[in-house]
Every structure is written in C-alpha cells, then in structure tokens.
Design a protein around this motif. Sequence first.
Motif, PDB file in Angstrom:
ATOM      1  N   GLY A 134       1.699   6.564  -6.812  1.00 49.36           N
ATOM      2  CA  GLY A 134       0.591   7.433  -7.228  1.00 49.36           C
ATOM      3  C   GLY A 134       0.941   8.901  -7.086  1.00 49.36           C
ATOM      4  O   GLY A 134       0.653   9.714  -7.963  1.00 49.36           O
ATOM      5  N   LEU A 135       1.561   9.248  -5.955  1.00 46.89           N
ATOM      6  CA  LEU A 135       1.989  10.639  -5.759  1.00 46.89           C
ATOM      7  C   LEU A 135       3.013  11.062  -6.805  1.00 46.89           C
ATOM      8  O   LEU A 135       2.952  12.176  -7.335  1.00 46.89           O
ATOM      9  CB  LEU A 135       2.577  10.823  -4.356  1.00 46.89           C
ATOM     10  CG  LEU A 135       1.590  10.907  -3.197  1.00 46.89           C
ATOM     11  CD1 LEU A 135       2.342  11.029  -1.866  1.00 46.89           C
ATOM     12  CD2 LEU A 135       0.647  12.076  -3.383  1.00 46.89           C
ATOM     13  N   LEU A 136       3.964  10.188  -7.106  1.00 47.80           N
ATOM     14  CA  LEU A 136       4.960  10.497  -8.134  1.00 47.80           C
ATOM     15  C   LEU A 136       4.305  10.680  -9.503  1.00 47.80           C
ATOM     16  O   LEU A 136       4.679  11.591 -10.260  1.00 47.80           O
ATOM     17  CB  LEU A 136       6.028   9.408  -8.190  1.00 47.80           C
ATOM     18  CG  LEU A 136       7.054   9.416  -7.058  1.00 47.80           C
ATOM     19  CD1 LEU A 136       7.950   8.185  -7.147  1.00 47.80           C
ATOM     20  CD2 LEU A 136       7.881  10.682  -7.108  1.00 47.80           C
ATOM     21  N   ALA A 137       3.337   9.841  -9.824  1.00 48.03           N
ATOM     22  CA  ALA A 137       2.644   9.965 -11.112  1.00 48.03           C
ATOM     23  C   ALA A 137       1.887  11.279 -11.195  1.00 48.03           C
ATOM     24  O   ALA A 137       1.916  11.971 -12.225  1.00 48.03           O
ATOM     25  CB  ALA A 137       1.695   8.783 -11.318  1.00 48.03           C
ATOM     26  N   ILE A 138       1.226  11.677 -10.120  1.00 52.51           N
ATOM     27  CA  ILE A 138       0.492  12.953 -10.096  1.00 52.51           C
ATOM     28  C   ILE A 138       1.470  14.125 -10.218  1.00 52.51           C
ATOM     29  O   ILE A 138       1.238  15.071 -10.972  1.00 52.51           O
ATOM     30  CB  ILE A 138      -0.360  13.059  -8.817  1.00 52.51           C
ATOM     31  CG1 ILE A 138      -1.512  12.054  -8.880  1.00 52.51           C
ATOM     32  CG2 ILE A 138      -0.889  14.472  -8.627  1.00 52.51           C
ATOM     33  CD1 ILE A 138      -2.279  11.900  -7.572  1.00 52.51           C
ATOM     34  N   ALA A 139       2.571  14.076  -9.480  1.00 53.12           N
ATOM     35  CA  ALA A 139       3.571  15.148  -9.549  1.00 53.12           C
ATOM     36  C   ALA A 139       4.176  15.249 -10.943  1.00 53.12           C
ATOM     37  O   ALA A 139       4.371  16.353 -11.469  1.00 53.12           O
ATOM     38  CB  ALA A 139       4.672  14.908  -8.508  1.00 53.12           C
ATOM     39  N   LEU A 140       4.458  14.100 -11.545  1.00 54.47           N
ATOM     40  CA  LEU A 140       5.029  14.095 -12.898  1.00 54.47           C
ATOM     41  C   LEU A 140       4.042  14.660 -13.910  1.00 54.47           C
ATOM     42  O   LEU A 140       4.416  15.445 -14.788  1.00 54.47           O
ATOM     43  CB  LEU A 140       5.452  12.673 -13.287  1.00 54.47           C
ATOM     44  CG  LEU A 140       6.140  12.515 -14.637  1.00 54.47           C
ATOM     45  CD1 LEU A 140       7.437  13.308 -14.663  1.00 54.47           C
ATOM     46  CD2 LEU A 140       6.408  11.055 -14.929  1.00 54.47           C
ATOM     47  N   ALA A 141       2.767  14.305 -13.773  1.00 54.00           N
ATOM     48  CA  ALA A 141       1.745  14.825 -14.684  1.00 54.00           C
ATOM     49  C   ALA A 141       1.595  16.338 -14.515  1.00 54.00           C
ATOM     50  O   ALA A 141       1.491  17.078 -15.494  1.00 54.00           O
ATOM     51  CB  ALA A 141       0.416  14.116 -14.444  1.00 54.00           C
ATOM     52  N   ALA A 142       1.607  16.826 -13.277  1.00 58.71           N
ATOM     53  CA  ALA A 142       1.498  18.266 -13.023  1.00 58.71           C
ATOM     54  C   ALA A 142       2.709  19.008 -13.595  1.00 58.71           C
ATOM     55  O   ALA A 142       2.567  20.071 -14.211  1.00 58.71           O
ATOM     56  CB  ALA A 142       1.369  18.530 -11.527  1.00 58.71           C
ATOM     57  N   TRP A 143       3.903  18.448 -13.399  1.00 59.40           N
ATOM     58  CA  TRP A 143       5.116  19.070 -13.948  1.00 59.40           C
ATOM     59  C   TRP A 143       5.058  19.118 -15.469  1.00 59.40           C
ATOM     60  O   TRP A 143       5.397  20.124 -16.075  1.00 59.40           O
ATOM     61  CB  TRP A 143       6.345  18.278 -13.490  1.00 59.40           C
ATOM     62  CG  TRP A 143       7.628  18.803 -14.038  1.00 59.40           C
ATOM     63  CD1 TRP A 143       8.334  19.879 -13.593  1.00 59.40           C
ATOM     64  CD2 TRP A 143       8.362  18.289 -15.147  1.00 59.40           C
ATOM     65  NE1 TRP A 143       9.459  20.052 -14.355  1.00 59.40           N
ATOM     66  CE2 TRP A 143       9.493  19.082 -15.321  1.00 59.40           C
ATOM     67  CE3 TRP A 143       8.157  17.222 -16.010  1.00 59.40           C
ATOM     68  CZ2 TRP A 143      10.414  18.853 -16.326  1.00 59.40           C
ATOM     69  CZ3 TRP A 143       9.079  16.990 -17.003  1.00 59.40           C
ATOM     70  CH2 TRP A 143      10.194  17.799 -17.154  1.00 59.40           C
ATOM     71  N   ARG A 203       0.838  -1.216   0.000  1.00 54.79           N
ATOM     72  CA  ARG A 203       0.000   0.000   0.000  1.00 54.79           C
ATOM     73  C   ARG A 203       0.865   1.257   0.000  1.00 54.79           C
ATOM     74  O   ARG A 203       0.576   2.212  -0.703  1.00 54.79           O
ATOM     75  CB  ARG A 203      -0.922  -0.002   1.210  1.00 54.79           C
ATOM     76  CG  ARG A 203      -2.062  -0.939   1.083  1.00 54.79           C
ATOM     77  CD  ARG A 203      -3.014  -0.777   2.242  1.00 54.79           C
ATOM     78  NE  ARG A 203      -3.924  -1.898   2.265  1.00 54.79           N
ATOM     79  CZ  ARG A 203      -4.445  -2.407   3.352  1.00 54.79           C
ATOM     80  NH1 ARG A 203      -4.146  -1.890   4.537  1.00 54.79           N
ATOM     81  NH2 ARG A 203      -5.265  -3.426   3.290  1.00 54.79           N
ATOM     82  N   SER A 204       1.923   1.247   0.771  1.00 55.30           N
ATOM     83  CA  SER A 204       2.827   2.405   0.825  1.00 55.30           C
ATOM     84  C   SER A 204       3.499   2.645  -0.525  1.00 55.30           C
ATOM     85  O   SER A 204       3.605   3.786  -0.989  1.00 55.30           O
ATOM     86  CB  SER A 204       3.902   2.200   1.894  1.00 55.30           C
ATOM     87  OG  SER A 204       3.327   2.150   3.162  1.00 55.30           O
ATOM     88  N   LEU A 205       3.945   1.569  -1.150  1.00 52.95           N
ATOM     89  CA  LEU A 205       4.580   1.703  -2.470  1.00 52.95           C
ATOM     90  C   LEU A 205       3.588   2.212  -3.510  1.00 52.95           C
ATOM     91  O   LEU A 205       3.927   3.081  -4.332  1.00 52.95           O
ATOM     92  CB  LEU A 205       5.181   0.368  -2.912  1.00 52.95           C
ATOM     93  CG  LEU A 205       6.453  -0.058  -2.189  1.00 52.95           C
ATOM     94  CD1 LEU A 205       6.860  -1.460  -2.634  1.00 52.95           C
ATOM     95  CD2 LEU A 205       7.564   0.925  -2.450  1.00 52.95           C
ATOM     96  N   LEU A 206       2.371   1.711  -3.486  1.00 49.75           N
ATOM     97  CA  LEU A 206       1.344   2.191  -4.417  1.00 49.75           C
ATOM     98  C   LEU A 206       1.013   3.662  -4.167  1.00 49.75           C
ATOM     99  O   LEU A 206       0.826   4.438  -5.100  1.00 49.75           O
ATOM    100  CB  LEU A 206       0.087   1.330  -4.325  1.00 49.75           C
ATOM    101  CG  LEU A 206       0.185  -0.071  -4.915  1.00 49.75           C
ATOM    102  CD1 LEU A 206      -1.088  -0.859  -4.633  1.00 49.75           C
ATOM    103  CD2 LEU A 206       0.439   0.006  -6.415  1.00 49.75           C
ATOM    104  N   PHE A 207       0.960   4.049  -2.888  1.00 50.97           N
ATOM    105  CA  PHE A 207       0.678   5.442  -2.539  1.00 50.97           C
ATOM    106  C   PHE A 207       1.786   6.367  -3.055  1.00 50.97           C
ATOM    107  O   PHE A 207       1.525   7.393  -3.674  1.00 50.97           O
ATOM    108  CB  PHE A 207       0.520   5.571  -1.014  1.00 50.97           C
ATOM    109  CG  PHE A 207       0.247   6.972  -0.560  1.00 50.97           C
ATOM    110  CD1 PHE A 207      -0.985   7.556  -0.776  1.00 50.97           C
ATOM    111  CD2 PHE A 207       1.242   7.711   0.083  1.00 50.97           C
ATOM    112  CE1 PHE A 207      -1.237   8.856  -0.367  1.00 50.97           C
ATOM    113  CE2 PHE A 207       1.001   9.001   0.493  1.00 50.97           C
ATOM    114  CZ  PHE A 207      -0.241   9.584   0.275  1.00 50.97           C
ATOM    115  N   VAL A 208       3.038   5.989  -2.813  1.00 53.71           N
ATOM    116  CA  VAL A 208       4.182   6.794  -3.273  1.00 53.71           C
ATOM    117  C   VAL A 208       4.224   6.838  -4.801  1.00 53.71           C
ATOM    118  O   VAL A 208       4.453   7.899  -5.400  1.00 53.71           O
ATOM    119  CB  VAL A 208       5.509   6.237  -2.683  1.00 53.71           C
ATOM    120  CG1 VAL A 208       6.713   6.882  -3.344  1.00 53.71           C
ATOM    121  CG2 VAL A 208       5.545   6.449  -1.184  1.00 53.71           C
TER     122      VAL A 208
END
Length: 168
Positions: free
Chosen positions: A24-33, A17-22
């Motif tokens: 997901g956050l990286l994917a969102i940050a990359l998309a925003a960037w 769950r922690s790996l999936l959460f991290v």
Amino acid sequence: MNGNEGGTATVKSGTRRSLLFVAGLLAIALAAWGCMQFAFAAGADARFAIVTDGIGGTHRISLDEDGTYPIKTDLGTNVIVVEHGEAHMGDADCPGHDCIEQGAISNPGEIIVCLPHKLIVTVEGTDDEAVSAIEGGGDAGSANGDAEASALNDRDHTGSPMIDGIAG
C-alpha cells in the motif's frame, strides 16, 4: 499440536498484514511520484510565440494549441499559424512576403520578422525573465531588444520607416 498451529497462523497473518501495508505504501508513493512527474512535465515544455506588433502591442500565443492568429495594425495584417508546436507566418499583406518565406520557428531564440509591418515573432519558454525582457521589463537581452525596437520605431522627416538610418 494445537499450540503450534495457532502460532503459525498468527505469524502468517502478521506477515500478510505487513506485506499489504508495504504494498500500500509503495502504491501511494508511486501514485504521488507519477502525479509530480505529470505536473512537472506539463509546465516544462510550455513554449510561446511572443508577437510584438508595429504599434507596440505584445501578444503571447501558446505553441501547444494549433490555431490561426491574425494580427491587424494600421501598418497591415499578418496571420500567424501555430501547427504541431511550431509557428509560421501563414499570410501577410506586405510586399515581398519575406516573412512568410522565413519558415516555421519552434525553439527559444528563433525569430520571424516582417519589416514593412514592424512585426517580430520570437519563441520563448516559460522563463518569466526572458518573457519580461521581450516586453521591456527585464534585464536579460533588453538592451538588444531596445536597440531593435528603437531601430524599428525610427522614422525620417517624411514619416517613412527607417531601419538603422536608411529610409524604407
């Protein structure tokens, strides 16, 4: 053994769950960037040909879109052509065709002039101050622009155009 097996499963499940959460956050940050980079890049390279015609009209032509732009005034017709991010005088009914021979412009500060038609083509970026200076509303370069416009608008007593006091 049943107690250890249950604890191991809980740790593995929590780690997953922690790996999936991290991730997901990286994917969102990359998309925003990526969206921000795309938005900034779209406006960063916007350049325009600013055309000041002989009767005081100002035309703004994007260098991002290829096209042919006829400018007709009482003094004559000039055709500005935009191709591959550059502007050049495609045709003009002035004598000598010096404006056609000046070639293409694409960088801020470059200029094409048709003296018989009192037409000036310059390249500007998206800087509002530089564009307003061309239109006579800004401080940057307006003194030089006003001097050039004044020289182009001077006429002798017969109505013939004068450049720096020399009748044309």
